[in-house]
Design a protein around this motif. Sequence first.
Motif, PDB file in Angstrom:
ATOM      1  N   GLU A 200     -28.333   5.818  16.509  1.00 21.91           N
ATOM      2  CA  GLU A 200     -27.856   5.953  17.888  1.00 21.91           C
ATOM      3  C   GLU A 200     -26.713   4.997  18.166  1.00 21.91           C
ATOM      4  N   LYS A 201     -26.876   3.742  17.756  1.00 26.48           N
ATOM      5  CA  LYS A 201     -25.815   2.747  17.996  1.00 26.48           C
ATOM      6  C   LYS A 201     -24.541   3.091  17.226  1.00 26.48           C
ATOM      7  N   ALA A 202     -24.726   3.746  16.074  1.00 24.32           N
ATOM      8  CA  ALA A 202     -23.572   4.101  15.240  1.00 24.32           C
ATOM      9  C   ALA A 202     -22.901   5.405  15.677  1.00 24.32           C
ATOM     10  N   GLY A 203     -23.479   6.066  16.665  1.00 25.16           N
ATOM     11  CA  GLY A 203     -22.889   7.300  17.170  1.00 25.16           C
ATOM     12  C   GLY A 203     -23.234   8.544  16.371  1.00 25.16           C
ATOM     13  N   LEU A 204     -24.288   8.486  15.562  1.00 27.26           N
ATOM     14  CA  LEU A 204     -24.700   9.652  14.779  1.00 27.26           C
ATOM     15  C   LEU A 204     -25.642  10.539  15.570  1.00 27.26           C
ATOM     16  N   ASP A 205     -25.667  11.817  15.230  1.00 23.59           N
ATOM     17  CA  ASP A 205     -26.626  12.766  15.793  1.00 23.59           C
ATOM     18  C   ASP A 205     -27.952  12.561  15.069  1.00 23.59           C
ATOM     19  N   GLY A 206     -28.958  12.068  15.779  1.00 26.04           N
ATOM     20  CA  GLY A 206     -30.230  11.730  15.147  1.00 26.04           C
ATOM     21  C   GLY A 206     -30.907  12.907  14.491  1.00 26.04           C
ATOM     22  N   ARG A 207     -30.869  14.078  15.132  1.00 29.84           N
ATOM     23  CA  ARG A 207     -31.521  15.258  14.558  1.00 29.84           C
ATOM     24  C   ARG A 207     -30.810  15.717  13.284  1.00 29.84           C
ATOM     25  N   ALA A 208     -29.498  15.702  13.322  1.00 25.20           N
ATOM     26  CA  ALA A 208     -28.740  16.081  12.125  1.00 25.20           C
ATOM     27  C   ALA A 208     -29.007  15.094  10.993  1.00 25.20           C
TER      28      ALA A 208
END
Length: 293
Positions: free
Chosen positions: A199-207
Amino acid sequence: MADHDRPRLAFLGLGVMGGPMAGHLAASGAAVTVYNRTAARAEAWVARHGGRAMPTPREAALGAEVVLACVGNDDDLRAVCLGPDGAFAGMDPGGLFIDHTTVSAQVTRELAAEAARRGIGYVDAPVSGGQKGAETGQLSIMCGGSEEDYARAEAIMKPYTRICRRLGEVGSGQLAKMANQIAIAGLVQALSEALAFAEKAGLDGRALVEVISQGAAGSWQMVNRHESMLDGHFDHGFAVDWMRKDLAICLATAREIGAALPVTALVDQFYADVQAMGGGRWDTSSLILRLRR
């Protein structure tokens, strides 16, 4: 199945785990008598599944070939087993007591010894798989007891079993459950850190989970809990309060046997933080909330 051919069972404790497990026994054709500390829950169970409800463990155990229990902790288990209204007082010699509660190996051996004095077999059989596993009849069961008692117990527990194994003599099931909880504690913290980092890194958690769950990082916790963790929903599953109870047993036993549990001890303190946030009844995956503050 004729009434005289139906296994006569008693089930003590009808919480989120015990209620569905007793239901599977009734659905399998067994004659099930139930007891619950809150009588209204026992009456509701009977209305749904049939059978009978009794006001004390002793009365529930009268005439039962096998008595099963799934209650809260060491003291709860002693309360339903011992004393004039306890299950042991209602059981006949040759009966079998199966305990699904997660408790200390110490109370297990204490109660097994008392059962043996009365001619009653005893199998400790804590479970893993959570409320969903209980409801779907897909629990992993870790057992301790004699080979003869285990063979009887295994046949009885089949309606809600995914896998069932005897790990050794009485107490071995509880020790195995401790190992299970130790493994889960570390996994949930690691998953929480991975998702919070994403989340902090800006990634899509589900992906992210779709990819990494198929590799070496994959786990039951990742597959079954990542969505609710990402959405911040924790009103389900195994409560933090119960996990801390289990981890206290693990840490006390580790001190007794000289085992090192540094990660478990740390995660236990993280769960204490969640309790301080008001999350004692939240699912154990709520560890991620500490990392979002």
